[in-house]
Design a protein around this motif. Structure first.
Motif, PDB file in Angstrom:
ATOM      1  N   LEU A 131     -32.156  28.232 -99.837  1.00 37.83           N
ATOM      2  CA  LEU A 131     -33.604  28.217-100.028  1.00 37.83           C
ATOM      3  C   LEU A 131     -34.199  29.530 -99.537  1.00 37.83           C
ATOM      4  N   GLU A 132     -34.865  30.239-100.437  1.00 40.47           N
ATOM      5  CA  GLU A 132     -35.656  31.416-100.074  1.00 40.47           C
ATOM      6  C   GLU A 132     -37.107  30.981-100.115  1.00 40.47           C
ATOM      7  N   GLU A 133     -37.736  30.889 -98.949  1.00 39.04           N
ATOM      8  CA  GLU A 133     -39.026  30.209 -98.873  1.00 39.04           C
ATOM      9  C   GLU A 133     -40.186  30.982 -99.471  1.00 39.04           C
TER      10      GLU A 133
ATOM     11  N   ALA B 231     -49.677  35.055-104.876  1.00 36.90           N
ATOM     12  CA  ALA B 231     -49.313  33.657-105.099  1.00 36.90           C
ATOM     13  C   ALA B 231     -47.792  33.607-105.110  1.00 36.90           C
ATOM     14  N   CYS B 232     -47.206  33.130-104.028  1.00 46.55           N
ATOM     15  CA  CYS B 232     -45.763  33.239-103.804  1.00 46.55           C
ATOM     16  C   CYS B 232     -45.034  31.946-104.154  1.00 46.55           C
ATOM     17  N   SER B 233     -43.806  32.098-104.625  1.00 48.78           N
ATOM     18  CA  SER B 233     -42.955  30.954-104.927  1.00 48.78           C
ATOM     19  C   SER B 233     -41.829  30.853-103.907  1.00 48.78           C
ATOM     20  N   SER B 234     -41.268  29.665-103.805  1.00 42.61           N
ATOM     21  CA  SER B 234     -40.001  29.479-103.103  1.00 42.61           C
ATOM     22  C   SER B 234     -38.911  29.297-104.150  1.00 42.61           C
ATOM     23  N   LYS B 235     -37.730  29.817-103.843  1.00 44.06           N
ATOM     24  CA  LYS B 235     -36.612  29.803-104.795  1.00 44.06           C
ATOM     25  C   LYS B 235     -35.464  28.982-104.228  1.00 44.06           C
ATOM     26  N   LEU B 236     -34.950  28.068-105.037  1.00 44.26           N
ATOM     27  CA  LEU B 236     -33.812  27.237-104.654  1.00 44.26           C
ATOM     28  C   LEU B 236     -32.623  27.605-105.531  1.00 44.26           C
ATOM     29  N   THR B 237     -31.493  27.898-104.891  1.00 45.49           N
ATOM     30  CA  THR B 237     -30.238  28.091-105.615  1.00 45.49           C
ATOM     31  C   THR B 237     -29.285  27.004-105.153  1.00 45.49           C
ATOM     32  N   ILE B 238     -28.773  26.239-106.100  1.00 47.21           N
ATOM     33  CA  ILE B 238     -27.906  25.119-105.747  1.00 47.21           C
ATOM     34  C   ILE B 238     -26.649  25.179-106.614  1.00 47.21           C
TER      35      ILE B 238
ATOM     36  N   THR C  78     -30.742  27.806-110.658  1.00 48.60           N
ATOM     37  CA  THR C  78     -31.830  28.533-110.008  1.00 48.60           C
ATOM     38  C   THR C  78     -33.135  27.837-110.360  1.00 48.60           C
ATOM     39  N   ALA C  79     -33.926  27.510-109.354  1.00 48.30           N
ATOM     40  CA  ALA C  79     -35.171  26.775-109.581  1.00 48.30           C
ATOM     41  C   ALA C  79     -36.264  27.325-108.678  1.00 48.30           C
ATOM     42  N   TYR C  80     -37.493  27.152-109.121  1.00 46.24           N
ATOM     43  CA  TYR C  80     -38.650  27.633-108.352  1.00 46.24           C
ATOM     44  C   TYR C  80     -39.606  26.480-108.095  1.00 46.24           C
ATOM     45  N   ASP C  81     -40.418  26.634-107.059  1.00 44.72           N
ATOM     46  CA  ASP C  81     -41.303  25.542-106.661  1.00 44.72           C
ATOM     47  C   ASP C  81     -42.467  25.370-107.638  1.00 44.72           C
ATOM     48  N   SER C  82     -43.441  24.552-107.262  1.00 45.07           N
ATOM     49  CA  SER C  82     -44.510  24.151-108.184  1.00 45.07           C
ATOM     50  C   SER C  82     -45.460  25.271-108.573  1.00 45.07           C
ATOM     51  N   MET C  83     -45.289  26.461-108.011  1.00 43.68           N
ATOM     52  CA  MET C  83     -46.086  27.595-108.479  1.00 43.68           C
ATOM     53  C   MET C  83     -45.834  27.852-109.971  1.00 43.68           C
ATOM     54  N   ARG C  84     -44.688  27.387-110.465  1.00 45.32           N
ATOM     55  CA  ARG C  84     -44.386  27.523-111.900  1.00 45.32           C
ATOM     56  C   ARG C  84     -45.394  26.780-112.764  1.00 45.32           C
ATOM     57  N   LEU C  85     -45.993  25.735-112.220  1.00 41.08           N
ATOM     58  CA  LEU C  85     -46.945  24.934-112.992  1.00 41.08           C
ATOM     59  C   LEU C  85     -48.239  25.688-113.282  1.00 41.08           C
ATOM     60  N   PHE C  86     -48.443  26.812-112.596  1.00 42.80           N
ATOM     61  CA  PHE C  86     -49.655  27.605-112.794  1.00 42.80           C
ATOM     62  C   PHE C  86     -49.483  28.687-113.863  1.00 42.80           C
TER      63      PHE C  86
END
Length: 203
Positions: free
Chosen positions: A47-49, A62-69, A123-131
């Protein structure tokens, strides 16, 4: 900030702590989804916050958090490209119970797979993508307070503003004609002298 229990805070400092991972893969927030864990399919989770397009975070960002799983033996029944990931990290307490804390809600951006879904890196990003969509105001009469504008932008994205957010007493006289919801978040954050991000409770 997420507030863990006293037992969690004590145990996390122990040299003998045991950590757990789990992630629910769902298609809507109302779904229970399919839960994968470190015991079955989760090989690695990072998790990169705060991820920003620039090297530094500035006022009005407007910053996102990035999840790599990374998954092994990934179930083929999950449509990973459409998935919403609700990730959590857990700690085994002295009584054997596991206390999980949220890492956030993430929307899949890229899926790389090998061995016919045997190994997957997501690779996924938080709800900032919804904007990332065009802003078209539903407010019929201006001027309005900055708080009213922020609530509208959040509503159009389908998210909540953190309850204890304090807005300055600014008024807005009109809505921009060409802007995305994320642009609006940046404008509002700039007026507030700060930057915007999602916390682990997806607010």
């Amino acid at each position: 900030m997420y507030i863990a229990t006293d037992e969690f805070n004590k145990k996390i400092l122990s040299d003998e702590r045991q950590l757990k991972l789990r992630a629910a893969f769902k298609y809507t927030m109302a779904d229970e989804g399919t839960v994968l864990t470190g015991e079955d399919s989760i090989k690695e989770l990072e998790l990169e916050e705060i991820v920003n397009s620039d090297d530094v975070i500035t006022m009005g960002s407007a910053c996102s958090s990035k999840l790599t799983i990374k998954l092994i033996n990934a179930p083929v029944s999950i449509d990973y490209d459409r998935a919403i990931i609700q990730a959590e990290a857990g700690l085994v307490l002295d009584d054997g119970e596991v206390e999980y804390i949220p890492l956030g809600i993430f929307y899949v951006n890229e899926v790389k797979n090998d061995n016919n879904y045997g190994d997957i890196t997501i690779t996924a990003y938080d709800s900032m993508r919804l904007f990332e969509k065009e802003y078209a105001t539903t407010i019929s009469s201006f001027p309005v307070s900055l708080e009213v504008l922020a609530e509208e932008v959040a509503s159009l994205a389908g998210v909540k503003i953190k309850e204890d957010t304090v807005f300055p007493e600014y008024t807005v006289n009109f809505a921009p004609q060409e802007a995305t919801l994320r642009d609006m978040v940046c404008y509002i954050a700039g007026f507030m002298g700060g930057f915007a991000r999602f916390d682990r409770n997806n607010e």
